[in-house]
Design an enzyme around this catalytic site. Structure first.
Site, PDB file in Angstrom:
ATOM      1  CE  LYS A 179       3.101 -26.438  29.721  1.00 33.28           C
ATOM      2  NZ  LYS A 179       1.666 -26.595  29.906  1.00 33.28           N
ATOM      3  CD  GLN A 204      -0.686 -24.388  31.716  1.00 23.71           C
ATOM      4  OE1 GLN A 204       0.147 -24.448  30.822  1.00 23.71           O
ATOM      5  NE2 GLN A 204      -0.833 -25.360  32.604  1.00 23.71           N
ATOM      6  CG  ASP A 247      -1.438 -29.602  26.032  1.00 26.78           C
ATOM      7  OD1 ASP A 247      -0.283 -30.006  26.317  1.00 26.78           O
ATOM      8  OD2 ASP A 247      -1.964 -28.626  26.581  1.00 26.78           O
TER       9      ASP A 247
END
Ligand code: NDP
Length: 285
Positions: free
Chosen positions: A53, A97, A120
């Site tokens: 990422k 994460q 997200d």
């Protein structure tokens, strides 16, 4: 007959090229898009995802900040970091994460992220907006799948879609997105009776389970589009999907490989969400 391959790397490269141009233009206008990534614990797969990422950001001209915490980190220190990033006008996206260590309340952590920076798309407010057909951020994996289907002009209206898996991050938002495109959506899960009965009806089959090669060619309608979200490791350490690619490609019309299918598009859509967030911030929206 052998299916056409839907190449996620190629589509990703095209989209990321366009993102890099937009990021450069925005930066030139005085807003440098920025993603903050928080990694807690020592899960090796998570460390790889975070590295990819961050590298993706760099290549697209998006600034990234990385905060890592050991397995013994306390939830309140991570929450304090999120509060700081929420208040920082130079940060446009915040990502924690998953999975978090067991002593964390993952839901509370995700809910602490400002919905306007929740790139997200996991915050309840953003899931609610998506369910109402008015999304602010679309969860990256299903968003990537939609881009793949659209890039191939796969007909969605009235299509029979079967999604295997009902998680909050893949299956459920996938179902909402396809429903909003007027597909007829069936969602299967571990308690579904006779899975193959459902999958064999699907014009579009999305597998998001986490079980290596569980969808075999005989479970697929001839000519169907097969999207394999699964990322699994075989005993010999190789990556494979939830779909048995060898038998499935003989029946399907279009199929995504693993690796090189949905995976790269997931990160591409994270970059897209971050850039859109920065563009909105620059526009004062
Ligand atoms: P979860 O474990 O959260 O969900 C798995 C789903 O599969 C559940 O709904 C479960 O049902 C269902 N399931 C389990 N066994 C069966 C079965 N035998 N038959 C039918 N359904 C079953 O996984 P995620 O959604 O987070 O991830 C799914 C896969 O996608 C994983 O391999 C993951 O690594 C991968 N992934 C890939 C991404 C990418 O970028 N390509 C991003 C995110 C995930 P129930 O709800 O009843 O338990």
């Amino acid at each position: 007959m052998s299916a056409r391959i839907l190449d996620g790397n190629a589509l990703s490269a095209t989209v990321r090229g366009q993102l890099a141009e937009r990021a450069a233009a925005l930066t030139a206008r005085g807003t440098a898009p920025c993603l903050a990534v928080i990694l807690v614990g020592e899960d090796p797969a998570s460390a790889v995802y975070v590295r990819n990422k961050v590298a993706g950001c760099e290549k697209a001209g998006i600034r990234s900040l990385k905060f890592t915490y050991g397995l013994d980190a306390r939830q309140d220190e991570v929450m304090a970091r999120i509060a700081e990033l929420n208040a920082d006008p130079l940060v446009h996206g915040i990502l924690v994460q998953l999975p978090l260590p067991k002593h964390f309340d993952a839901e509370a952590v995700l809910e602490a992220i400002l919905p306007d920076k929740d790139v997200d798309g996991f915050h309840a407010e953003n899931i609610g907006a998506l369910a109402q057909g008015n999304p602010r951020f679309i969860p990256c994996t299903p968003y990537g799948v939609m881009q793949m289907l659209k890039s191939e002009e796969v007909p969605l209206k009235g299509a029979e879609v079967v999604i295997v898996g009902r998680s909050n991050i893949v299956g459920k938002p996938m179902a909402l997105l396809l429903l909003s495109e007027s597909a007829t959506v069936t969602v299967c899960h571990s308690q579904s009776r006779d899975l193959a009965l459902h999958t064999r009806r699907a014009d579009i089959l999305v597998a998001a389970v986490g079980r290596p090669k569980m969808i075999t060619g005989d479970m697929i309608k001839p000519g169907a589009t097969v999207i394999d979200v699964g990322i699994n490791r075989t005993a010999d350490g190789k990556l494979c999907g939830d779909v048995d690619f060898e038998t499935a490609k003989e029946v399907a019309g279009l199929i995504t490989p693993v690796p090189g299918g949905v995976g790269p598009m997931t990160i591409t859509m994270l970059l897209t969400n971050t850039l859109e967030s920065a563009e909105r911030a620059a526009a004062g929206a």
